[in-house]
Design a protein around this motif. Structure first.
Motif, PDB file in Angstrom:
ATOM      1  N   GLU A   1      45.413  41.811  38.452  1.00  0.00           N
ATOM      2  CA  GLU A   1      44.678  40.611  38.015  1.00  0.00           C
ATOM      3  C   GLU A   1      43.238  40.696  38.539  1.00  0.00           C
ATOM      4  O   GLU A   1      42.847  39.993  39.473  1.00  0.00           O
ATOM      5  CB  GLU A   1      45.375  39.350  38.541  1.00  0.00           C
ATOM      6  CG  GLU A   1      46.805  39.187  38.108  1.00  0.00           C
ATOM      7  CD  GLU A   1      46.903  38.849  36.627  1.00  0.00           C
ATOM      8  OE1 GLU A   1      45.874  38.416  36.045  1.00  0.00           O
ATOM      9  OE2 GLU A   1      47.991  39.029  36.053  1.00  0.00           O
ATOM     10  N   PHE A   2      42.449  41.527  37.914  1.00  0.00           N
ATOM     11  CA  PHE A   2      41.104  41.799  38.438  1.00  0.00           C
ATOM     12  C   PHE A   2      40.140  40.626  38.243  1.00  0.00           C
ATOM     13  O   PHE A   2      39.191  40.475  39.004  1.00  0.00           O
ATOM     14  CB  PHE A   2      40.549  43.067  37.800  1.00  0.00           C
ATOM     15  CG  PHE A   2      41.329  44.296  38.173  1.00  0.00           C
ATOM     16  CD1 PHE A   2      41.265  44.802  39.470  1.00  0.00           C
ATOM     17  CD2 PHE A   2      42.143  44.923  37.249  1.00  0.00           C
ATOM     18  CE1 PHE A   2      42.002  45.924  39.811  1.00  0.00           C
ATOM     19  CE2 PHE A   2      42.881  46.041  37.596  1.00  0.00           C
ATOM     20  CZ  PHE A   2      42.823  46.546  38.886  1.00  0.00           C
ATOM     21  N   ASN A   3      40.383  39.805  37.223  1.00  0.00           N
ATOM     22  CA  ASN A   3      39.540  38.609  37.065  1.00  0.00           C
ATOM     23  C   ASN A   3      39.708  37.671  38.264  1.00  0.00           C
ATOM     24  O   ASN A   3      38.738  37.090  38.765  1.00  0.00           O
ATOM     25  CB  ASN A   3      39.886  37.869  35.773  1.00  0.00           C
ATOM     26  CG  ASN A   3      39.401  38.612  34.541  1.00  0.00           C
ATOM     27  OD1 ASN A   3      38.456  39.404  34.614  1.00  0.00           O
ATOM     28  ND2 ASN A   3      40.034  38.354  33.400  1.00  0.00           N
ATOM     29  N   ASP A   4      40.951  37.530  38.719  1.00  0.00           N
ATOM     30  CA  ASP A   4      41.222  36.694  39.902  1.00  0.00           C
ATOM     31  C   ASP A   4      40.556  37.286  41.140  1.00  0.00           C
ATOM     32  O   ASP A   4      40.037  36.555  41.987  1.00  0.00           O
ATOM     33  CB  ASP A   4      42.730  36.576  40.140  1.00  0.00           C
ATOM     34  CG  ASP A   4      43.403  35.727  39.075  1.00  0.00           C
ATOM     35  OD1 ASP A   4      42.677  35.043  38.340  1.00  0.00           O
ATOM     36  OD2 ASP A   4      44.642  35.759  38.999  1.00  0.00           O
ATOM     37  N   VAL A   5      40.587  38.606  41.246  1.00  0.00           N
ATOM     38  CA  VAL A   5      39.958  39.274  42.393  1.00  0.00           C
ATOM     39  C   VAL A   5      38.465  38.959  42.436  1.00  0.00           C
ATOM     40  O   VAL A   5      37.913  38.630  43.501  1.00  0.00           O
ATOM     41  CB  VAL A   5      40.171  40.799  42.324  1.00  0.00           C
ATOM     42  CG1 VAL A   5      39.384  41.497  43.439  1.00  0.00           C
ATOM     43  CG2 VAL A   5      41.644  41.137  42.433  1.00  0.00           C
ATOM     44  N   ILE A   6      37.813  39.041  41.271  1.00  0.00           N
ATOM     45  CA  ILE A   6      36.368  38.784  41.211  1.00  0.00           C
ATOM     46  C   ILE A   6      36.060  37.348  41.626  1.00  0.00           C
ATOM     47  O   ILE A   6      35.139  37.089  42.406  1.00  0.00           O
ATOM     48  CB  ILE A   6      35.837  39.068  39.792  1.00  0.00           C
ATOM     49  CG1 ILE A   6      35.941  40.575  39.480  1.00  0.00           C
ATOM     50  CG2 ILE A   6      34.385  38.595  39.659  1.00  0.00           C
ATOM     51  CD1 ILE A   6      35.622  40.922  38.037  1.00  0.00           C
ATOM     52  N   VAL A   7      36.834  36.396  41.112  1.00  0.00           N
ATOM     53  CA  VAL A   7      36.609  34.980  41.426  1.00  0.00           C
ATOM     54  C   VAL A   7      36.812  34.720  42.914  1.00  0.00           C
ATOM     55  O   VAL A   7      35.993  34.056  43.575  1.00  0.00           O
ATOM     56  CB  VAL A   7      37.541  34.084  40.593  1.00  0.00           C
ATOM     57  CG1 VAL A   7      37.448  32.633  41.074  1.00  0.00           C
ATOM     58  CG2 VAL A   7      37.186  34.167  39.113  1.00  0.00           C
TER      59      VAL A   7
END
Length: 243
Positions: free
Chosen positions: A77-83
């Motif tokens: 879940e790379f979008n979550d990591v960025i956030v």
């Protein structure tokens, strides 16, 4: 003796064992320098920038967020990591900036010190390093001079001093040598005194130094800045409980 403004000029001079005409001798000045120390503000163990940053990232909520970012990365879940990482970085930057500015307060106060000053020593007017000033020194003040230490005025010829650094008062204060009555007068009301870190803006005068270094009003502010206990904000306490 702290309430120098309540004492007559002659009493102040006698208490400090000095002479308005000749000032201190070099020998006496050296003795007092050993006794009172250098006329400078002292830093007491300021934090390094790395330690400040470490304090920001070891909070419980930040650690939980970092673990959550690692789990999200493991699950793809790379979008979550960025956030999550954006939140952590912004929080660290905000906390670091606020604490670092507080740690630099003493450096800002030290910029108000003056390199050299004109004094009477051995009956002559000489220019010395302001760090070597001692109680009892007779200092000559002119428009444009930074006040090097706290002192009781012996002479004031249309002297005005900008004391915004201590009092926040925008207008220069007109100074005099007359005796003042009243207990616990504020710094702004001590019209027969001059204080370290303020600026003579008009006229000229002569003062006998009464306090130097950390014993000055500016030194007291520096001491309070360094000894105040840092408490968590209500938000930080709630976040820690939530974590």
């Amino acid at each position: 003796m702290a309430d120098w403004y309540k004492s007559d000029v002659d009493d102040v001079v006698n208490t400090l064992s000095t002479s308005p005409q000749s000032g201190l001798s070099d020998e006496e000045a050296q003795k007092r320098l050993q006794q009172y120390g250098l006329n400078e503000l002292i830093e007491k163990g300021t934090k390094s920038p790395w330690l400040i940053l470490w304090d920001q990232i070891r909070e419980i909520m930040v650690v939980i967020l970092l673990v959550a970012a690692a789990v999200s990365a493991f699950l793809g879940e790379f979008n979550d990591v960025i956030v999550i990482m954006a939140i952590v970085i912004l929080n660290a930057i905000l906390g670091f900036t606020q604490e670092y500015r507080a740690e630099q307060a003493i450096a800002a106060l030290k910029k108000l010190s003056v390199p050299t000053v004109k004094v009477r020593r051995n009956g002559r007017i000489v220019e010395i390093s302001a760090r070597e000033l001692v109680p009892g020194d007779i200092v000559l003040l002119e428009a444009g001079n930074l006040i090097p230490a706290d002192g009781r005025l012996l002479e004031s010829i249309n002297l005005k001093v900008q004391e915004a650094a201590l009092t926040g008062e925008s207008e220069p204060v007109e100074k005099s040598t007359r005796l003042l009555a009243g207990n616990d007068l504020t710094v702004g009301d001590r019209k027969n005194m001059v204080f370290m870190g303020t600026v003579a803006t008009y006229g000229r005068g002569t003062a006998v130094i009464t306090e130097t270094g950390m014993k000055t009003e500016l030194g007291n502010i520096a001491d309070l800045l360094q000894t105040v206990e840092r408490e968590q904000t209500p938000l930080q306490r709630r976040l820690e409980q939530l974590g």
